[in-house]
Design an enzyme around this catalytic site. Structure first.
Site, PDB file in Angstrom:
ATOM      1  CE1 TYR A 181      26.595  23.150  41.964  1.00 25.58           C
ATOM      2  CE2 TYR A 181      26.717  20.764  41.734  1.00 25.58           C
ATOM      3  CZ  TYR A 181      26.798  21.898  42.517  1.00 25.58           C
ATOM      4  OH  TYR A 181      27.090  21.778  43.852  1.00 25.58           O
ATOM      5  CE  LYS A 234      28.600  38.861  47.174  1.00 18.80           C
ATOM      6  NZ  LYS A 234      28.763  39.282  48.579  1.00 18.80           N
ATOM      7  CG  ASP A 248      27.726  38.085  51.728  1.00 19.35           C
ATOM      8  OD1 ASP A 248      26.537  38.253  51.369  1.00 19.35           O
ATOM      9  OD2 ASP A 248      28.608  38.950  51.547  1.00 19.35           O
ATOM     10  CG  ASP A 292      26.719  22.101  47.132  1.00 23.05           C
ATOM     11  OD1 ASP A 292      26.241  21.101  47.695  1.00 23.05           O
ATOM     12  OD2 ASP A 292      27.942  22.267  46.953  1.00 23.05           O
ATOM     13  CG  ASP A 341      27.052  20.596  53.120  1.00 21.28           C
ATOM     14  OD1 ASP A 341      26.083  20.016  52.587  1.00 21.28           O
ATOM     15  OD2 ASP A 341      28.210  20.121  53.116  1.00 21.28           O
TER      16      ASP A 341
HETATM   17  C1  IPM Z   1      25.031  17.564  47.211  1.00 16.75           C
HETATM   18  C2  IPM Z   1      26.431  17.168  46.884  1.00 16.75           C
HETATM   19  C3  IPM Z   1      26.610  17.143  45.374  1.00 16.75           C
HETATM   20  C4  IPM Z   1      26.366  18.535  44.858  1.00 16.75           C
HETATM   21  C5  IPM Z   1      27.978  16.598  44.925  1.00 16.75           C
HETATM   22  C6  IPM Z   1      28.267  15.242  45.496  1.00 16.75           C
HETATM   23  C7  IPM Z   1      28.107  16.587  43.425  1.00 16.75           C
HETATM   24  O1  IPM Z   1      27.333  18.003  47.505  1.00 16.75           O
HETATM   25  O2  IPM Z   1      24.097  16.833  46.817  1.00 16.75           O
HETATM   26  O3  IPM Z   1      24.836  18.597  47.856  1.00 16.75           O
HETATM   27  O4  IPM Z   1      27.269  19.368  44.805  1.00 16.75           O
HETATM   28  O5  IPM Z   1      25.223  18.800  44.478  1.00 16.75           O
HETATM   29 MN    MN Z   2      26.426  19.467  48.795  1.00 13.95          MN
END
Ligand code: IPM
Ligand code: MN
Length: 352
Positions: free
Chosen positions: A137, A189, A223, A247, A251
């Site tokens: 990032y 990793k 993984d 990140d 999710d």
């Molecule tokens: C999150 C989002 C952000 C990230 C994006 C929108 C830049 O996916 O907050 O997880 O990658 O951190």
């Molecule tokens: Mn995200």
């Protein structure tokens, strides 16, 4: 009476709708628990950018530093090329305010449908401490021979010992304070990223040995972490990892707790100004319909109060959310809740 100054950034898409409900619940909690929230709204987001050509005013970061905390809706606009708003607003604030921790609880609330077979609230309750300032990032890298067949693109995953240590310290302290399984898992990793996660692993064990001998340490490759988050989520207590893996796995974690309607996160600077957000995004297709689920924003508000030290109010918000997931909502999905966005906000606020 204690009072806190909060910058409110409703942002794009459904951001303003969920923020409105978050604010409603925050004010109910403030009233009940005897403190005051002074909120100041900012119009940062896609519409402002399209109108003015400016993503974020130059003074924005300095301005934000005056607040006790920031409450954010969503950033992302269908008419703006991906990356501009994300980098120009969300990532810029995270970096310039040095919010080096991204705290993401993964908790399945009662009554919420879980896509994992035979898993319930007793199995899914852990927290991901995602490093929030480094990794891929940072914008380290570049491109040469762009547009030719020989184009080369490099975007490096970068970590300093300083960044790793401050993140690990937060993660160990958090695990200790949480006091559940007292287990901190490093997700890395080390078999491929032999420089990057070797640094993490050495720092992890050095700090653990010296300063946190009572915290149990585990290590998983990223993984395998994904696999166990699906198969045996009950193993986890606190997971610490780099920005990119964090990140991705959060999710996955979010969908196991019922999806983006409920997942909240905090961008935390333990020594500075933190920013709390639902992690779901701006959901343009649901904008203005009063059907989006505001619970993620409401939970983000709860995390904000917890970080400000108003733990009782934060606990009351979580209890209220649990009560309505258990007893009211048909689903967490937009348009399928059995209630509108504003009604869900009302239900939680009443219970608080
Ligand atoms: C999150 C989002 C952000 C990230 C994006 C929108 C830049 O996916 O907050 O997880 O990658 O951190
Ligand atoms: Mn995200």
């Amino acid at each position: 009476m204690k009072s806190y100054n909060i910058a409110v950034l409703p942002g794009d898409g459904t951001g303003p709708e969920v923020v409105q409900e978050g604010v409603k619940v925050l004010n109910a909690a403030a009233q009940k628990y005897g403190f005051k929230l002074n909120m100041t709204n900012y119009d940062f987001g896609g519409d402002r950018y399209l109108k003015t050509g400016e993503v974020l005013p130059a003074s924005a970061t300095e301005e934000m530093k005056k607040f006790d905390s920031i409450f954010l809706g969503a950033i992302g606009h269908p008419d703006v090329k991906p990356g501009i708003l994300e980098k120009g607003i969300l990532l810029r604030l995270r970096f310039e305010l040095d919010q080096y921790i991204n705290l993401r609880p993964v908790k399945l609330f009662p009554g919420v449908e879980c896509p994992l077979k035979n898993k319930g609230p007793e199995h899914i309750d852990y927290v991901v401490v995602r490093e929030n300032s480094g990794d891929a990032y940072t914008g380290t890298g570049g491109v040469t021979m762009k547009g030719t067949l020989h184009e080369v693109a490099v975007q490096s995953a970068v970590y300093s010992r300083f960044q790793v240590d401050r993140c690990l310290k937060y993660a160990f302290e958090y695990t200790q304070k949480r006091n559940k399984k007292n287990t901190l898992a490093l997700c890395g990793k080390t078999n491929v990223l032999t420089f990057l996660y070797d640094l993490w692993e050495r720092a992890f064990h050095e700090m653990g040995d010296k300063q946190y001998p009572t915290i149990k340490r585990e290590y998983y490759h990223v993984d395998a972490t994904c696999m166990w988050m699906v198969k045996n989520p009950e193993w986890f207590d606190v997971i610490v990892t780099g920005n990119m893996f964090g990140d991705i796995i959060t999710d996955l974690g979010a969908i196991t707790q019922g999806g983006m309607g409920i997942a909240a996160g905090g961008n935390i600077n333990p020594e500075g100004v933190s920013m709390f957000e639902p992690i779901g995004g701006s959901a343009p297709k649901y904008t203005g319909m009063n059907i989006i689920n505001p619970l993620a924003a409401i939970c983000a508000g709860g995390m904000m109060l917890s970080t400000l030290g108003e733990q009782k109010a934060a606990d009351a918000i979580e209890a209220a959310v649990m009560d309505i997931t258990a007893n009211k909502l048909k689903s967490l999905a937009a348009g399928k809740m059995g209630y509108s966005t504003t009604q869900v906000g009302d239900l939680v606020a009443e219970r608080v």
